[in-house]
Design a protein around this motif. Sequence first.
Motif: not given
Length: 409
Positions: A37-38, A224-232
Amino acid sequence: MRDAYLIGAGQSDYGSFPGESYRSLFRTAFENARDSVPDGIESEAVDEAVVGTLGVGGRQLGLPGPAVTEHVGLHGIPVTRVENACAASGYSVRQGVQAIRSGMADVVLASGVEIMTDVSGDAVRYWLGVSGETEWERLSGTTFAGVYAQMASRHMQEYGTTREQLSHVAVKNHENGAKNPHAQLGFECSLEDAMDAPTVADPLNLYHCCPTTDGAACVLLASEDVVENYTDDPIRVAGVGAGSDRVGLFQRDTYTAVPASQYAADRAYEMAGYGPDDLDFAEVHDCFAIAELMAYSDLGLCEPEEAGEFVASGKTGRDGEMPVNTSGGLKSKGHPIGATGAGQVVEVFKQLSGEAGERQLDDPQIGLTHNVGGSGGAAVVHVFEKGGAPSAPGSASGRSPRDTGGDAA
């Protein structure tokens, strides 16, 4: 409904591991997925888990899901075991997407595991056979190699497919598998090697058949609500499709196609807004060489009569116009029944993340996975798209959609 995104994926090595257990292989796959996970992820973030396994050898037939998820520290979450023969973890990915799209979870672990090499050959054939039609096929002595040999014979008769074209599947997939450090049979083979191997079930020989395998694979999905917490740089699950058919080959209307794959592909393409001409690569279910040739036409990559030449021409090679099985496929990478579908997604994650090493394609954007249960009683197809928002999709060209209805995923 919310979009689901692929944020991480990892697997164990595939092969024969007398010193490993299904729990230890699962731990390796889970840790590799978590580490991929990035922007990192804590185990506590996982809301739900789905585990695909057939349970070859009879180990932990009841509650195999909690047996492996508790072992890696996923305490108290809902865990579901999925069994759909060789498509078990392909369906576990689908179920993970459903959980996210429904709003019941934000982060899901979709996974699979199998140990196949610590029982006798007769026992392995028994456990594989239970995924075929029991009363009229397995108990009359038919093996899966025998069933796919019938498909190959009919394909040769109907479309002029040759043993040499079947052998090109092995040559291509071994070339790719030789560049995959996780592959069970990580060596190249020549066309002569693949042509001259001992017969298993005429017209299929040893190089036309995948091995039995130990292994595990894990996929991490986020909403989609949390994806930005894990990767750009997210990978969207653009389309999901699944289908079923009669379990017995003798019960079907065709021996040269897998209708369940066609139903699954049509639904995945419809959901994604993409067609076969839009794909940059695909991981398909090549348990036998003929299965890969049928997958080409079932997925709309070519017409059935073109399948043999499609591979022989090099079009499905890594440098071809439609790379197929860059991982080495089941033929070279290996086929740990319950882990196979999730393992295909691992390759998609690596390719779309630019992390596939020597087998890396040139900037792929859209990839597909195709996972079949048994000889075609079930199938599941996923379409993955690099990027957070849908780009302008191409037309779903390549063939006319069937009237299959929507997929509930």
